[in-house]
Every structure is written in C-alpha cells, then in structure tokens.
Scaffold this motif. Structure first.
Motif, PDB file in Angstrom:
ATOM      1  N   ILE B 204       1.360  -1.096   0.539  1.00 45.56           N
ATOM      2  CA  ILE B 204       0.071   0.055  -0.243  1.00 45.56           C
ATOM      3  C   ILE B 204       0.892   1.128  -0.276  1.00 45.56           C
ATOM      4  CG2 ILE B 204      -1.361   1.322   1.526  1.00 45.56           C
ATOM      5  CD1 ILE B 204      -2.631  -1.761   1.974  1.00 45.56           C
ATOM      6  N   ASP B 205       1.846   1.612   0.421  1.00 51.38           N
ATOM      7  CA  ASP B 205       2.682   1.767   1.092  1.00 51.38           C
ATOM      8  C   ASP B 205       3.053   2.578  -0.701  1.00 51.38           C
ATOM      9  OD1 ASP B 205       3.031   3.034   3.350  1.00 51.38           O
ATOM     10  OD2 ASP B 205       4.350   1.976   4.086  1.00 51.38           O
ATOM     11  N   ARG B 216      -8.374   4.341  -5.276  1.00 50.81           N
ATOM     12  CA  ARG B 216      -7.475   3.354  -6.031  1.00 50.81           C
ATOM     13  C   ARG B 216      -7.092   2.660  -6.087  1.00 50.81           C
ATOM     14  NH1 ARG B 216      -6.542   3.004 -11.307  1.00 50.81           N
ATOM     15  NH2 ARG B 216      -3.839   2.265 -11.815  1.00 50.81           N
ATOM     16  N   ILE B 217      -5.459   2.417  -4.911  1.00 55.42           N
ATOM     17  CA  ILE B 217      -5.299   1.120  -4.164  1.00 55.42           C
ATOM     18  C   ILE B 217      -6.342   0.624  -3.500  1.00 55.42           C
ATOM     19  CG2 ILE B 217      -3.421   0.639  -2.404  1.00 55.42           C
ATOM     20  CD1 ILE B 217      -3.037   4.260  -2.032  1.00 55.42           C
ATOM     21  N   PHE B 218      -7.585   1.202  -3.210  1.00 54.46           N
ATOM     22  CA  PHE B 218      -8.096   0.062  -2.706  1.00 54.46           C
ATOM     23  C   PHE B 218      -8.934  -1.171  -3.853  1.00 54.46           C
ATOM     24  CE2 PHE B 218     -12.557  -1.335  -2.133  1.00 54.46           C
ATOM     25  CZ  PHE B 218     -12.717  -2.336  -1.097  1.00 54.46           C
ATOM     26  N   LEU B 219      -8.998  -0.170  -5.086  1.00 58.59           N
ATOM     27  CA  LEU B 219      -9.878  -1.088  -6.062  1.00 58.59           C
ATOM     28  C   LEU B 219      -8.743  -1.794  -7.172  1.00 58.59           C
ATOM     29  CD1 LEU B 219     -12.910   1.449  -7.504  1.00 58.59           C
ATOM     30  CD2 LEU B 219     -12.806  -0.881  -5.808  1.00 58.59           C
ATOM     31  N   ARG B 220      -7.374  -1.036  -6.573  1.00 58.24           N
ATOM     32  CA  ARG B 220      -7.068  -1.812  -7.876  1.00 58.24           C
ATOM     33  C   ARG B 220      -5.577  -2.686  -7.170  1.00 58.24           C
ATOM     34  NH1 ARG B 220      -5.915  -4.279 -12.169  1.00 58.24           N
ATOM     35  NH2 ARG B 220      -4.687  -3.154 -13.862  1.00 58.24           N
ATOM     36  N   ALA B 222      -5.437  -3.342  -3.100  1.00 59.99           N
ATOM     37  CA  ALA B 222      -5.958  -4.452  -2.460  1.00 59.99           C
ATOM     38  C   ALA B 222      -6.852  -4.899  -3.126  1.00 59.99           C
ATOM     39  CB  ALA B 222      -6.521  -2.812  -0.943  1.00 59.99           C
ATOM     40  N   LEU B 223      -7.899  -4.639  -3.448  1.00 58.98           N
ATOM     41  CA  LEU B 223      -9.104  -5.565  -3.670  1.00 58.98           C
ATOM     42  C   LEU B 223      -8.867  -7.041  -4.185  1.00 58.98           C
ATOM     43  CD1 LEU B 223     -12.004  -5.551  -2.688  1.00 58.98           C
ATOM     44  CD2 LEU B 223     -13.076  -4.850  -4.839  1.00 58.98           C
ATOM     45  N   PRO B 224      -8.274  -6.504  -5.481  1.00 60.74           N
ATOM     46  CA  PRO B 224      -7.919  -8.072  -6.366  1.00 60.74           C
ATOM     47  C   PRO B 224      -7.045  -9.050  -5.187  1.00 60.74           C
ATOM     48  CG  PRO B 224      -6.692  -6.470  -7.255  1.00 60.74           C
ATOM     49  CD  PRO B 224      -7.483  -5.871  -5.769  1.00 60.74           C
ATOM     50  N   LEU B 225      -6.474  -8.802  -4.090  1.00 61.11           N
ATOM     51  CA  LEU B 225      -5.643 -10.312  -3.315  1.00 61.11           C
ATOM     52  C   LEU B 225      -7.193 -10.074  -2.353  1.00 61.11           C
ATOM     53  CD1 LEU B 225      -2.585  -7.994  -3.232  1.00 61.11           C
ATOM     54  CD2 LEU B 225      -2.620  -9.992  -4.333  1.00 61.11           C
ATOM     55  N   MET B 226      -7.796  -8.923  -2.076  1.00 58.47           N
ATOM     56  CA  MET B 226      -8.756  -9.750  -0.805  1.00 58.47           C
ATOM     57  C   MET B 226      -9.384 -11.068  -1.652  1.00 58.47           C
ATOM     58  SD  MET B 226      -9.469  -5.793   0.402  1.00 58.47           S
ATOM     59  CE  MET B 226     -10.563  -6.634   1.704  1.00 58.47           C
ATOM     60  N   VAL B 227      -9.851 -10.698  -2.743  1.00 63.04           N
ATOM     61  CA  VAL B 227     -11.025 -12.089  -3.246  1.00 63.04           C
ATOM     62  C   VAL B 227     -11.111 -13.284  -2.733  1.00 63.04           C
ATOM     63  CG1 VAL B 227     -11.489 -13.778  -5.310  1.00 63.04           C
ATOM     64  CG2 VAL B 227     -10.796 -10.891  -5.724  1.00 63.04           C
ATOM     65  N   PRO B 228     -10.340 -14.204  -2.157  1.00 65.34           N
ATOM     66  CA  PRO B 228     -10.239 -15.357  -1.272  1.00 65.34           C
ATOM     67  C   PRO B 228     -11.508 -14.446  -0.230  1.00 65.34           C
ATOM     68  CG  PRO B 228      -7.958 -15.990  -1.756  1.00 65.34           C
ATOM     69  CD  PRO B 228      -8.197 -13.975  -2.475  1.00 65.34           C
ATOM     70  N   GLY B 229     -10.850 -13.860   0.515  1.00 63.00           N
ATOM     71  CA  GLY B 229     -11.612 -13.814   1.994  1.00 63.00           C
ATOM     72  C   GLY B 229     -12.781 -12.990   1.798  1.00 63.00           C
ATOM     73  N   LEU B 230     -12.928 -12.240   0.996  1.00 61.89           N
ATOM     74  CA  LEU B 230     -14.065 -12.170   0.140  1.00 61.89           C
ATOM     75  C   LEU B 230     -14.726 -13.364  -0.269  1.00 61.89           C
ATOM     76  CD1 LEU B 230     -13.961  -8.703  -2.412  1.00 61.89           C
ATOM     77  CD2 LEU B 230     -15.602 -11.021  -2.695  1.00 61.89           C
ATOM     78  N   MET B 231     -15.037 -13.541  -0.716  1.00 58.91           N
ATOM     79  CA  MET B 231     -15.755 -15.117  -1.258  1.00 58.91           C
ATOM     80  C   MET B 231     -16.323 -15.672   0.119  1.00 58.91           C
ATOM     81  SD  MET B 231     -16.353 -14.982  -4.056  1.00 58.91           S
ATOM     82  CE  MET B 231     -15.559 -14.171  -5.271  1.00 58.91           C
TER      83      MET B 231
END
Lengths: 391, 316
Positions: B204-205, B216-220, B222-231
């Motif tokens: 993130i830094d 943009r940091i969140f969407l581009r 962080a979010l793609p890396l959160m997919v397993p947790g999100l599911m």
C-alpha cells in the motif's frame, strides 16, 4: 542546490520511543547519499519521513525549496524502492512499472514508450508479460527499480534494496544501481546497514546511531578520520582494534609495550600522562619481516597468535596482546548479552589483516610493525576523536 | 485429434502426475509419532461423526421420493414404491392451500440472500480494509463495539427490534429483511484479519508513492488480493440470510413476503394441526430443494480459495 534537506528532524513514536533526534542532513542535486547504521538506528524512519509515509514529530523536510511536512506521498514526486520489493503480485511486470504513469494520467503511447525504455535499461524486455511470482529475486529487484526510474523523479529513495539478494548478486547489483543513478541523475538517499555497500556506493555517507547523526562525510573521510569511536568501529571490516593506552612523553604505553610516537606526539600533548583510546586498523598492522626500523613513526608490537583465518587472497590473524581492549567491551554492551558472553570468552583482543602467503601459525609469537601516524586516538570520556594533523 | 480433446488429455495427464506426486509426498503416520491403532481409532471416530451429520440429508433425499403414508409407514433409510418424486416436485411449485406458494417463497429467499449477502460483503470488505490499514481516532473502540455485536443473539433483541421496526415502517417490508442481513460483524472481523495477514503494508505504501489515490489503491491493488477472503464472507453471509428464520418470523405477517424457512414453518404447523394429506412430502422435498443452491454456491466459490496470491510480491 539541495534536493533534500532535513532540519532538526525528529520522530518520537506514540509509545514514547524516540527513533530520530534532531537530524540535520542535506542531499545535493544528483548526489548519492547513503544512510548507514546498525538496525534500529533510525535510518528507515528517516527515509519514510522523506517519502511521506511516516508523520514528522518535529523539524522540517524540504524537497527542493518546498517544505513537504504536510504534503501527501503521492504529491511529493519521490520514487522509492522497498526492502522487500513490494511488487503488485497480480499485475504483470509492464503493469507494475507503468502503474505510477497511469496514476499521473500519462497518455498511453507515451506511457508504453517509457515503460519499454525503463525495462530496456534494466534488461527486463523479455519479462514484461510475466507476473512477479514467475521472476527470480534479482529480476524482482530490477522490476522494483524499474517502477521507480520510469517516473523520472527528482528524488530517489532506496530502503535496503539489495538486502534480500545473495552475496554475489548483491555485488553485481551495486554497480547496476550506481549506473542507473548516473543515467537518471536524481538525488538519491540510500539506506543500508551494510557498511561495505555504504563505502562503495555513496558520494557521501551519513552514519546514524541511536537516532543521532554520528558523521556525514565522504567514504574516504569516514575511513581516514572517523569522528568518534562509533564510526571508527562501524566503518571498516574487520573492525578497528581499539585499546586503552597511556601517553607518556614520546611514547604510547599499550599494556606492557611501549610504542614510540614519532610525529603523533604533538597532537597527543594535551593527553600526556592520561589514558587515551588508540585505534589501529587491522590492515595497518604489518608482519615484521625483519626489514628494519623504517621511518621515524614506525613502531613494533609483539603479539601472540590465537587463530588464523585463511581467505585465500588474505589472512585474518586473531591475536592477543596484554592491553585492555576498548572496542570489544563497548561492542558487547551494544550487542546484548548473548554476544557479550561470547566475546568475554574469546581469547583474542585484536585482528590483523595480512598477506595469506605469510606462514603465521596459531600459538606463534609475532611482531607487527605499526605506523603510529596511522593510529587513531579518541578521548575516553567523550568518545570523540583527537583531532589529527593534516597530512 | 481436435485441439479440445488434446487439451483435455493433457489436463488429465497433468492431474494424474499431480496425484502421483501427492502420493510420493505422503509421509507414513509412524513418522509423526502415531501408532497405526491410534490412526484407525481416530478415523473410525471421524467416519461415525460424518455418518451422524449426513444421515438426515440421506433421509431427506430418500423420503423425498415417497408418499405421505410411506414416509411414516416404510423404513426411513430405504426407498418405497410408488416413486413420487416428480409428482411431489410438480406440486411443490403449485399454490396448494392459499398460504402462498413455495416458488414465491423460494424467490423471496434468493432475493433476500443475494442482496443481503452482497451488501454484507461490500460493507465487510470496506470496513475490514479500513480497520486493518488506517489508524484513526477511536478505531479500536469502534471495532470493539462491532465485535460486541457478535455476542448478542437475535432472539434477545427480538422484541426491541420489532418495536423499532414498527416505528420506522420496516414491518412487512422487503428492506426490513435486507438491511439487517447486510450487517454481519463476523464478516467484518474476518476481512480485517484477512487484510492484516495477506496485504503487506509495503504494498500500500508503494502504491501511495506511485501516486495512486486511496480509492484506487483499494480497488486496483488491495481488492484483487482480498478475493479469497471476500468469497468466504459472501458465502457466510448468503448462507446466514438463506437460513435465517427468526428475523423474517418477527417482521413478516404477509405470506407473500415469507422466505422459504418461515413458509415451510407455516406448512409444518398446518401439517401437524390438520393432518393435511399431502403436506409432509412437500415439506421433505421443499427442504431438499432449499439446500441444493447452497451446495452449488459452495462448489462454485471453492475455486477462489487458493493460496499464493502474494507470490513474488514481497521478499521475506
């Protein structure tokens, strides 16, 4: 003009821990400055404050003429290479490198051209379509560099960028980093704990210890004229031998041995009859081949060899003399108990760096020749260097 | 040979090889310091527990093919003729007694679960990221309050909930069901932990230094890396709403708004009271039909639970 300047920069964490105390440091345009010190000395904190990733407790950071204390990192126009690369794992190499340009809304054709030229400069052309997971450590490191140089920043920050590479690759990447620095010409602040990296790469080197600047000088100056005991011990490998010694008239009393001081006696005049700390670099101890006395400042030191480490091109001779070592105890205090125990049990109190072809054996008694002009002297109370004569 | 056939052949070959590698990597239990006997005993326990858990499901499958009299009159764990499955299935989606139809309830459940589940996931992902990666005044206190919500059972707040909903006209309203379903404290807790463990601060830094905005940091990044947790959160919250009984029971008195759980509860009452000749087969099959989408969802989302998302990002 200076590209980065820090004035009385301090950082105290909310836990009360002070990481940096009143640092004054200036990096000129195009200069490569290395911040070096043992871990926990505040060097990474400093870098992060310049980048805007860490809040400033007091003092100012200027980039060019602008005070940036309250400017967010994205508006500072600094590029940074992180210790662990911090590549975006789900983006390709090209997307990793181009990410900053998209944020800057650089038009696509221009962006692609710049990504390609950065990739070409770092030998990444064949890897542009790969993801970080498919790269080797060295390649990842290059991508991290590429991500920084593609922005053509005015200031370049590097946080131990080579520390995760193996020894051989590290040496090769050192010159590569310097080549990139020469090519883009941006002022660079480079953090490392490795004094060899600091000495070989920096135009100037700032030595930090416990959040305080110890000395800020060229590598040559740091080596030749360390400002205090800490710098003397930290710079140079193997480290400087430090002993308590007494100044008696024209001679230096080192344990039971007397070294004739020669021209050095003038600068030690104020210490006559007192104790000083004498520092001798391992490479300045020469095995006496019986070639005679040499010039006036030459003295001899008799020592018992404890261990000989053969390195092929040179040998490290661990010896003991009956003088009290000043460095080891200091180091032990700093390094904590585990190492203190180890050092207390060690039988040697000095190291000499010699030609590996000399047939010195363990247990042998040898005579070293020392040029007393090359001995460093420190005040035992202040730890500061006794000013040396200009050569 | 066509390209597709060749492709499937190479895939089969690869799977075969993977299985072989797995077999080679298996370590004899003795090396873990376990005795063969212990292993057999433990395995037996596991099998018994599995049987215990799966028995009702097997019972439902078998009895969904029976008539009402056979449900009561024949052996529960074996089939009995006539085979009534399709007949019951057709009846299930027909309006039986004016209570509201199963199809209607089923669609209601789908609507509540999807909107509630997706809403809950969005909130959990945003909130979890925020709590994990930003420091702000009172963040710890806020988080503690949210977690405290985990400890309050809904039955405890049933009466105040009803009174509050009555005040804001959420009784007999679709929103009365969807809005509370979007509040899943355990999802937020999961996401916060997931972000803390799987998205390095340096990443993130680095994006901040690269000039990206926080959004943009969140969407581009962080979010793609959160997919397993999100599911995981999506699945948990969809299943939670899917199975919810108490909340709709409190807020709905209109049959047309019932989800399957409450609707079938109603049937169950009727079946018990009036001894309605054909309600029990419908109840059994209705239960079976209700669990199928959840099993499908599990199967569908399973492929998102994979490791190695961070591969190559940061050196250790």
């Amino acid at each position: 003009m200076s590209a980065i300047s820090m004035e009385k920069l301090s950082k105290v964490y909310s836990s009360g821990v002070s990481a940096l105390a009143g640092l004054d440091l200036e990096v000129r345009d195009g200069e490569f400055v290395v911040l070096v010190g043992p871990s926990g000395c505040g060097k990474t904190t400093t870098l992060r404050m310049v980048a805007g990733l860490e809040s400033i407790t007091s003092g100012t950071v200027r980039l060019g003429d602008l005070v940036v204390n309250d400017v967010s990192p994205r508006q500072r126009d600094v590029a940074m290479v992180f210790q662990n690369y911090a590549l975006y794992p789900h983006l390709t190499v090209a997307e990793n490198i181009g990410f900053a340009l998209i944020n800057k809304k650089v038009p696509k054709p221009d962006r692609e051209r710049r990504v390609r030229s950065a990739a070409a400069a770092l030998g990444l052309m064949d890897l542009l379509g790969r993801k970080p997971g498919q790269l080797s450590g060295g390649q990842r490191q290059r991508v991290a560099m590429g991500r920084a140089i593609v922005r053509e920043p005015s200031v370049f920050l590097m946080d131990e960028p080579l520390s995760n590479l193996d020894a051989k690759l590290r040496v090769r990447m050192r010159s590569e980093v310097l080549r990139v620095h020469k090519a883009i010409g941006a002022a660079t602040l480079y953090v490392t704990h490795d004094q060899v990296e600091a000495m070989t790469m920096g135009d100037r080197v700032a030595v930090l210890h416990d959040g305080e600047l110890q000395q800020y000088a060229t590598p040559r100056e740091l080596y030749d004229r360390p400002a205090n005991l800490f710098v003397a011990e930290f710079i140079g490998s193997p480290e400087m031998n430090l002993y308590e010694a007494t100044v008696t008239g024209d001679e230096l009393l080192l344990g039971s041995q007397r070294l004739s001081l020669g021209p050095a006696r003038t600068l030690l005049a104020p210490y006559r009859g007192r104790t000083v700390i004498a520092g001798i670099r391992p490479e300045h101890l020469e095995l006496d081949g019986g070639a005679g006395a040499g010039h006036a400042g030459m003295a001899t030191l008799v020592a018992d060899v404890r261990v000989v480490e053969e390195l092929g091109d040179e040998a490290h001779v661990f010896f003991s003399i009956d003088a009290t070592a000043a460095g080891a105890s200091m180091l032990a205090a700093a390094a904590g108990e585990a190492e203190a125990g180890l050092l207390a049990g060690a039988t040697h109190n000095g190291i000499a760096r010699t030609n590996s072809r000399s047939a010195v054996r363990r247990g042998q008694r040898v005579t070293f020749r020392v040029d007393t002009e090359r001995i460093h002297f420190f005040d035992p109370d202040t730890s500061m260097a006794v000013p040396r004569m200009p050569r | 040979m066509s390209a597709a056939a060749m492709n499937s052949q190479t895939r089969r070959e690869r799977r075969r090889r993977e299985r072989l590698v797995e077999r080679d990597a298996a370590i004899p239990v003795e090396l873990y310091g376990l005795k063969r006997g212990t292993v057999t005993a433990l395995t037996t326990c596991c099998v018994l527990f599995a049987l215990f858990t799966l028995a009702p499901v097997v019972w439902v499958i078998i009895n969904s093919t029976k008539t009402q009299s056979n449900i009561f009159g024949s052996f529960g764990f074996w089939f009995a003729s006539p085979f009534e499955f399709f007949h019951t299935f057709a009846n299930l989606f027909r309006d039986i007694d004016g209570d509201g139809t199963y199809a209607n309830w089923f669609l209601n459940t789908v609507l509540y679960s999807l909107s509630g589940g997706i809403g809950a996931t969005v909130l959990a992902v945003l909130g979890g990221y925020g709590f994990a990666r930003f420091e702000f005044r009172g963040s710890k206190a806020f988080f503690a309050i949210i977690i405290a919500g985990l400890l309050v059972p809904i039955t405890l707040v049933a009466v105040p909930l009803y009174l509050a909903y009555a005040k804001v006209h959420l009784i007999n309203s679709v929103w009365g069901m969807i809005l509370p379903s979007m509040v899943v404290p355990v999802g937020l807790y999961l996401m916060r932990t997931y972000v803390e463990l799987s998205i390095p601060r340096e990443l993130i830094d680095a994006a901040r230094i690269d000039g990206a905005s926080e959004l943009r940091i969140f969407l581009r990044i962080a979010l793609p890396l959160m997919v397993p947790g999100l599911m995981t959160v999506l699945l948990l919250s969809v299943a939670g709403t899917w199975n919810n009984y108490i909340l709709p029971l409190i807020i709905f008195s209109n049959n047309q708004l019932f989800p399957v759980t409450v609707g079938m509860g109603l049937w169950s009452q009727h079946a018990g009271n009036s001894g309605d000749a054909n309600l029990y087969p419908l109840l059994v099959l209705g239960g079976l039909v209700t669990i199928v989408p959840m099993i499908a969802l599990f199967a569908l989302l399973q492929r998102y639970w994979r490791g190695g998302l961070l591969l190559g990002s940061v050196a250790n």
